[in-house]
Design a protein around this motif. Structure first.
Motif, PDB file in Angstrom:
ATOM      1  N   LYS A   5       0.738  -1.132  -0.031  1.00 37.85           N
ATOM      2  CA  LYS A   5      -0.045  -0.179  -0.184  1.00 37.85           C
ATOM      3  C   LYS A   5       0.944   1.360   0.061  1.00 37.85           C
ATOM      4  O   LYS A   5       2.024   1.106   0.509  1.00 37.85           O
ATOM      5  N   LYS A   6       0.483   2.260  -0.668  1.00 39.63           N
ATOM      6  CA  LYS A   6       1.102   3.362  -0.639  1.00 39.63           C
ATOM      7  C   LYS A   6       0.495   4.551   0.381  1.00 39.63           C
ATOM      8  O   LYS A   6      -0.449   4.925   0.404  1.00 39.63           O
ATOM      9  N   LEU A   7       1.280   5.133   1.121  1.00 42.16           N
ATOM     10  CA  LEU A   7       0.980   6.002   2.323  1.00 42.16           C
ATOM     11  C   LEU A   7       1.377   7.643   1.677  1.00 42.16           C
ATOM     12  O   LEU A   7       2.423   7.811   1.150  1.00 42.16           O
ATOM     13  N   ILE A   8       0.387   8.333   1.702  1.00 45.91           N
ATOM     14  CA  ILE A   8       0.472   9.790   1.202  1.00 45.91           C
ATOM     15  C   ILE A   8       0.611  10.347   2.285  1.00 45.91           C
ATOM     16  O   ILE A   8      -0.563  10.462   2.880  1.00 45.91           O
ATOM     17  N   ILE A   9       1.561  11.503   2.530  1.00 49.43           N
ATOM     18  CA  ILE A   9       1.535  12.399   3.545  1.00 49.43           C
ATOM     19  C   ILE A   9       1.804  13.823   2.596  1.00 49.43           C
ATOM     20  O   ILE A   9       2.760  14.020   2.136  1.00 49.43           O
ATOM     21  N   ASN A  10       0.502  14.503   2.910  1.00 51.93           N
ATOM     22  CA  ASN A  10       0.565  15.879   2.485  1.00 51.93           C
ATOM     23  C   ASN A  10       0.639  16.820   3.434  1.00 51.93           C
ATOM     24  O   ASN A  10       0.404  16.790   4.754  1.00 51.93           O
ATOM     25  N   ALA A  11       1.678  17.893   3.328  1.00 56.55           N
ATOM     26  CA  ALA A  11       1.712  19.086   4.132  1.00 56.55           C
ATOM     27  C   ALA A  11       1.058  20.056   3.756  1.00 56.55           C
ATOM     28  O   ALA A  11       1.203  20.728   2.560  1.00 56.55           O
ATOM     29  N   ASP A  12       0.168  20.552   4.582  1.00 55.84           N
ATOM     30  CA  ASP A  12      -0.900  21.617   4.152  1.00 55.84           C
ATOM     31  C   ASP A  12      -0.133  22.936   4.722  1.00 55.84           C
ATOM     32  O   ASP A  12       0.768  23.134   5.352  1.00 55.84           O
ATOM     33  N   ASP A  13      -0.878  24.009   4.011  1.00 56.21           N
ATOM     34  CA  ASP A  13      -0.330  25.491   4.114  1.00 56.21           C
ATOM     35  C   ASP A  13       1.021  25.742   3.772  1.00 56.21           C
ATOM     36  O   ASP A  13       1.755  26.737   4.195  1.00 56.21           O
ATOM     37  N   PHE A  14       1.475  25.540   2.584  1.00 54.29           N
ATOM     38  CA  PHE A  14       2.790  25.663   1.936  1.00 54.29           C
ATOM     39  C   PHE A  14       2.529  27.312   1.516  1.00 54.29           C
ATOM     40  O   PHE A  14       1.513  27.603   1.102  1.00 54.29           O
ATOM     41  N   GLY A  15       3.559  28.193   2.010  1.00 53.32           N
ATOM     42  CA  GLY A  15       3.301  29.442   1.855  1.00 53.32           C
ATOM     43  C   GLY A  15       2.904  30.112   2.878  1.00 53.32           C
ATOM     44  O   GLY A  15       3.000  31.415   2.770  1.00 53.32           O
ATOM     45  N   HIS A  16       2.572  29.618   4.068  1.00 58.43           N
ATOM     46  CA  HIS A  16       1.883  30.495   5.053  1.00 58.43           C
ATOM     47  C   HIS A  16       3.177  30.997   5.854  1.00 58.43           C
ATOM     48  O   HIS A  16       2.762  32.403   6.012  1.00 58.43           O
ATOM     49  N   THR A  17       4.377  30.746   5.649  1.00 57.71           N
ATOM     50  CA  THR A  17       5.366  31.454   6.076  1.00 57.71           C
ATOM     51  C   THR A  17       6.528  30.875   5.141  1.00 57.71           C
ATOM     52  O   THR A  17       6.627  29.865   4.708  1.00 57.71           O
ATOM     53  N   ILE A  18       7.719  31.676   5.086  1.00 56.19           N
ATOM     54  CA  ILE A  18       8.872  31.300   4.365  1.00 56.19           C
ATOM     55  C   ILE A  18       9.493  29.823   4.988  1.00 56.19           C
ATOM     56  O   ILE A  18       9.807  28.993   4.457  1.00 56.19           O
ATOM     57  N   GLY A  19       9.537  29.917   6.165  1.00 60.04           N
ATOM     58  CA  GLY A  19      10.009  28.953   7.151  1.00 60.04           C
ATOM     59  C   GLY A  19       9.297  27.546   6.944  1.00 60.04           C
ATOM     60  O   GLY A  19       9.709  26.609   7.001  1.00 60.04           O
ATOM     61  N   VAL A  20       7.757  27.814   7.094  1.00 64.87           N
ATOM     62  CA  VAL A  20       7.135  26.513   6.732  1.00 64.87           C
ATOM     63  C   VAL A  20       7.484  26.089   5.247  1.00 64.87           C
ATOM     64  O   VAL A  20       7.419  24.751   5.038  1.00 64.87           O
ATOM     65  N   SER A  21       7.478  26.990   4.323  1.00 65.89           N
ATOM     66  CA  SER A  21       7.775  26.537   2.882  1.00 65.89           C
ATOM     67  C   SER A  21       9.123  25.681   2.879  1.00 65.89           C
ATOM     68  O   SER A  21       9.222  24.417   2.333  1.00 65.89           O
ATOM     69  N   HIS A  22      10.096  26.432   3.454  1.00 62.59           N
ATOM     70  CA  HIS A  22      11.472  25.677   3.763  1.00 62.59           C
ATOM     71  C   HIS A  22      11.256  24.344   4.195  1.00 62.59           C
ATOM     72  O   HIS A  22      11.744  23.330   3.917  1.00 62.59           O
ATOM     73  N   GLY A  23      10.668  24.213   5.510  1.00 61.68           N
ATOM     74  CA  GLY A  23      10.536  22.988   5.977  1.00 61.68           C
ATOM     75  C   GLY A  23       9.807  21.777   5.361  1.00 61.68           C
ATOM     76  O   GLY A  23      10.143  20.723   5.134  1.00 61.68           O
TER      77      GLY A  23
END
Length: 68
Positions: A5-23
């Motif tokens: 089975k494939k596990l999809i892990i989606n990270a929400d809120d890309f662009g909320h802050t530059i730090g979040v985006s880098h992370g």
């Protein structure tokens, strides 16, 4: 035979802050995150999209809809 089975892990809120985006980009490069959704109403959205395009163009990016 065991079915994988494939596990999809989606990270929400890309662009909320530059730090979040880098992370999120770092987590994708390390194999932790498989996709992200961009927060288009954030003031950091344009810069974050440019960052993704230049440093990690293979990152699947969806759209995080926000009703305001």
């Amino acid at each position: 035979m065991m079915k994988l089975k494939k596990l999809i892990i989606n990270a929400d809120d890309f662009g909320h802050t530059i730090g979040v985006s880098h992370g999120i980009i770092e987590a994708f490069k390390k194999g932790v995150v498989t996709s992200t959704t961009a927060l288009a109403v954030s003031k950091h959205f344009p810069e974050s999209m440019k960052l993704a395009t230049l440093t990690c163009p293979e990152l699947p990016i969806g759209l995080h809809l926000t009703l305001t």
